[in-house]
Design a protein around this motif. Structure first.
Motif, short mmCIF file in Angstrom:
data_model
loop_
_atom_site.label_atom_id
_atom_site.label_comp_id
_atom_site.label_asym_id
_atom_site.label_seq_id
_atom_site.Cartn_x
_atom_site.Cartn_y
_atom_site.Cartn_z
N THR A 59 0.84 -1.20 0.00
CA THR A 59 0.00 0.00 0.00
C THR A 59 0.87 1.24 0.00
N ILE A 69 -3.49 3.71 -2.48
CA ILE A 69 -3.47 2.69 -3.52
C ILE A 69 -3.06 1.37 -2.86
N LEU A 101 -0.44 8.71 -10.78
CA LEU A 101 0.10 7.44 -10.30
C LEU A 101 1.01 6.87 -11.36
N ILE A 114 -8.10 1.86 -5.54
CA ILE A 114 -7.79 3.28 -5.35
C ILE A 114 -8.89 3.88 -4.49
N THR A 158 -14.10 4.35 -3.26
CA THR A 158 -13.13 3.36 -3.73
C THR A 158 -13.51 2.82 -5.10
N PHE A 164 -2.35 2.40 -14.20
CA PHE A 164 -2.12 3.70 -13.57
C PHE A 164 -2.33 4.81 -14.59
N TRP A 167 -5.56 10.52 -11.68
CA TRP A 167 -6.85 10.21 -11.05
C TRP A 167 -7.35 11.39 -10.25
#
Length: 409
Positions: A59, A69, A101, A114, A158, A164, A167
Motif C-alpha cells: 500500500t 493505492i 500514479l 484506489i 473506492t 495507472f 486520477w
C-alpha cells in the motif's frame, strides 16, 4: 489545495448557458452517445512519494492521506517503484487534489484498489453519494470506472483499476455555485448540473450540462431572503439587512437514487450555502444598528486573527486552534473578542472579577479566499476608561466576511 480547472469550469458553465435548450425539460428523442471532455493535463503540486511494491503486494498513500493505492498479492510479478504525485484536478466537476500514479503503462494481473478520502468541501453543492472517481487517458479524456464502495462514515470513495494514470475526484450532480458570499440586498443565480448520466464502467466524463428537470423534485430555502426557481435554475435574493441566520441554505431535492455494490442511496439532495454580510466585521450592540469594520484575516497554524477598522475604531476576534470550528470564549486571549472605541472598550470578559462571557465563535475557513464566521458575546463586558471610569454589560452579535491577508490587494 488549488483546483486549477476551476476558472476553466466557470467559463465552460457560462458557455453552456447559451447552448442549452430554452426549455430545460425537453429531452432529445434520439440522444447521441456522450463524448468525454478533453482537458489540460494537471500540473504537479508538491512532491511525489514513492514506494517499492512487489509480488507480495503493498500500500502507498499520499502525504495528506487523500489517496491510498492498495496493490494485492499477485498483481505484480516483480518489484516496482510506485509513485504518487499531487497534481491539479482538471476533471469536469472535479473537486480537490488529483494525483498522478506512476509508472504509466503498468498493468496489474489483479485489480488494485484506489481510495479517495473526501472532505466536507468536496461534497459542497452535491452529496457524498454522488461523488465519483475518474482517470485521464492518454488522449486527455476522463473516464469513470464503476464505484466499488462509498463509505459515508470514513468519508471514502473506492474504485478498482488494472492500470495507472492521472486520477481525480468529481461530482456527478451538483448545484452551482456550491457556496456563495453576498452583500445584503444582492442576488445570486443558481443552476443544477450533471456530468455522467449512468453508472456504466469506464464511462466518458463530459462537460457538465443542465440536469433534466424530471430529476428535480423541489427547491427549498432555510433562512432569510427569497428564492425564485423554475426547473433546473433558481435565483436567491438576499435580505436588505444582515440576517439572524447565517448562512442561508438552499436545497434541491432530487427524484433519483443511486445503487453502489447493491446499496441503494435515496433521498438525494444538493445543498448550497449563501453567507450574507458586507465585507468586514459587522457588530450589533444591544439590538441596535449594525456597524461594519473593513479589514483582513490572518489565518495560520498558531493564532488566527480577524481585524477590522472603521475610522478610529477597531474590532477583532482571535482564536487559537484549527481554522474552522466552534470556539468558546476564554479568560486568556486564546479565544477573544474586542471593540475599541477610544476610551470605550467592549470585550469577552465582564465584571470586576472578571467572568468569561457566554456565547461562542463559529468560523468557516473552507473557502480559499474568504474567512467567514458568526459570534455572540452574552453578556459582553464594557469599560469606559475616561474619568470617572465606568463598566457594564451589553449584548453583542457579530458576523465577519474577510479576505485572507494573502488575498488582500
Amino acid at each position: 489545495m488549488k483546483n486549477l480547472f476551476s476558472p476553466l469550469l466557470g467559463i465552460m458553465l457560462s458557455l453552456l448557458l447559451f447552448s442549452c435548450n430554452t426549455d430545460p425539460g425537453t429531452v432529445d428523442p434520439t440522444p447521441k452517445p456522450p463524448t468525454g471532455a478533453v482537458t489540460p493535463i494537471g500540473q504537479p503540486e508538491g512532491n511525489a512519494l514513492t514506494a517499492t511494491i512487489g509480488p507480495a503486494g503493498g500500500t502507498i498513500k499520499s502525504a495528506d492521506n487523500r489517496i491510498q493505492i492498495a496493490i494485492p498479492a499477485g498483481a505484480l510479478s516483480t518489484n516496482q517503484t510506485i509513485s504518487v504525485q499531487p497534481i491539479g484536478n482538471n476533471c469536469p466537476g472535479g473537486k480537490g487534489q488529483a494525483f498522478r500514479l506512476e509508472p504509466h503503462g503498468i498493468t496489474f494481473a489483479k485489480p488494485a484498489f484506489i481510495t479517495f478520502q473526501y472532505s466536507e468541501a468536496d461534497a459542497n453543492g452535491s452529496s457524498p453519494a454522488l461523488l465519483r472517481v475518474a482517470y485521464q487517458n492518454d488522449k486527455g479524456t476522463w473516464q469513470m470506472p464503476a464505484v466499488k464502495s462509498i463509505d459515508t462514515t470514513a468519508h471514502t470513495v473506492t474504485v478498482q483499476t488494472s492500470h495507472f494514470s492521472d486520477w481525480g475526484l468529481f461530482q456527478k450532480l451538483f448545484i452551482y455555485p456550491a457556496n456563495s458570499f453576498l452583500n445584503p440586498g444582492d442576488n445570486l443565480h443558481l443552476r443544477v448540473f450533471q456530468t455522467v448520466k449512468s453508472e456504466d464502467d469506464d464511462l466518458f466524463v463530459p462537460l457538465p450540462t443542465l440536469v433534466s428537470t424530471k430529476y428535480i423534485e423541489k427547491w427549498s430555502l432555510a433562512g432569510e431572503g427569497t428564492l425564485a426557481h423554475q426547473h433546473n435554475q433558481g435565483d436567491y435574493y438576499a435580505p436588505a439587512r444582515i440576517p439572524a441566520l447565517n448562512p442561508a441554505a438552499i436545497t434541491v431535492f432530487l427524484n433519483i437514487s443511486t445503487t453502489i455494490e447493491g446499496k441503494v442511496y435515496k433521498d438525494l439532495r444538493l445543498v448550497t450555502n449563501v453567507f450574507v454580510a458586507p465585507e468586514g466585521i459587522s457588530v450589533q450592540i444591544n439590538g441596535g444598528e449594525w456597524k461594519t469594520y473593513p479589514g483582513g484575516a490572518n489565518i495560520n497554524t498558531t493564532h488566527n486573527v480577524v481585524l477590522g477598522q472603521n475610522g478610529t475604531e477597531y474590532a477583532s476576534v482571535g482564536w487559537k486552534g484549527t481554522p474552522t470550528g466552534t470556539f468558546r470564549w476564554t479568560k486568556s486571549a486564546d479565544v477573544a473578542f474586542n471593540i475599541v472605541k477610544g476610551p470605550l472598550i467592549y470585550q469577552h470578559l465582564y465584571g470586576s472579577e472578571p467572568s468569561v462571557s457566554g456565547g461562542f465563535l463559529k468560523v468557516d475557513n473552507s473557502d480559499e479566499t474568504w474567512a467567514v464566521g458568526t459570534f455572540t458575546v452574552e453578556p459582553a463586558g464594557w469599560i469606559n476608561t475616561s474619568p470617572p471610569a465606568k463598566m457594564g454589560t451589553a449584548s453583542i452579535k457579530g458576523v465577519f466576511r474577510m479576505k485572507r491577508v494573502s488575498q488582500v490587494q
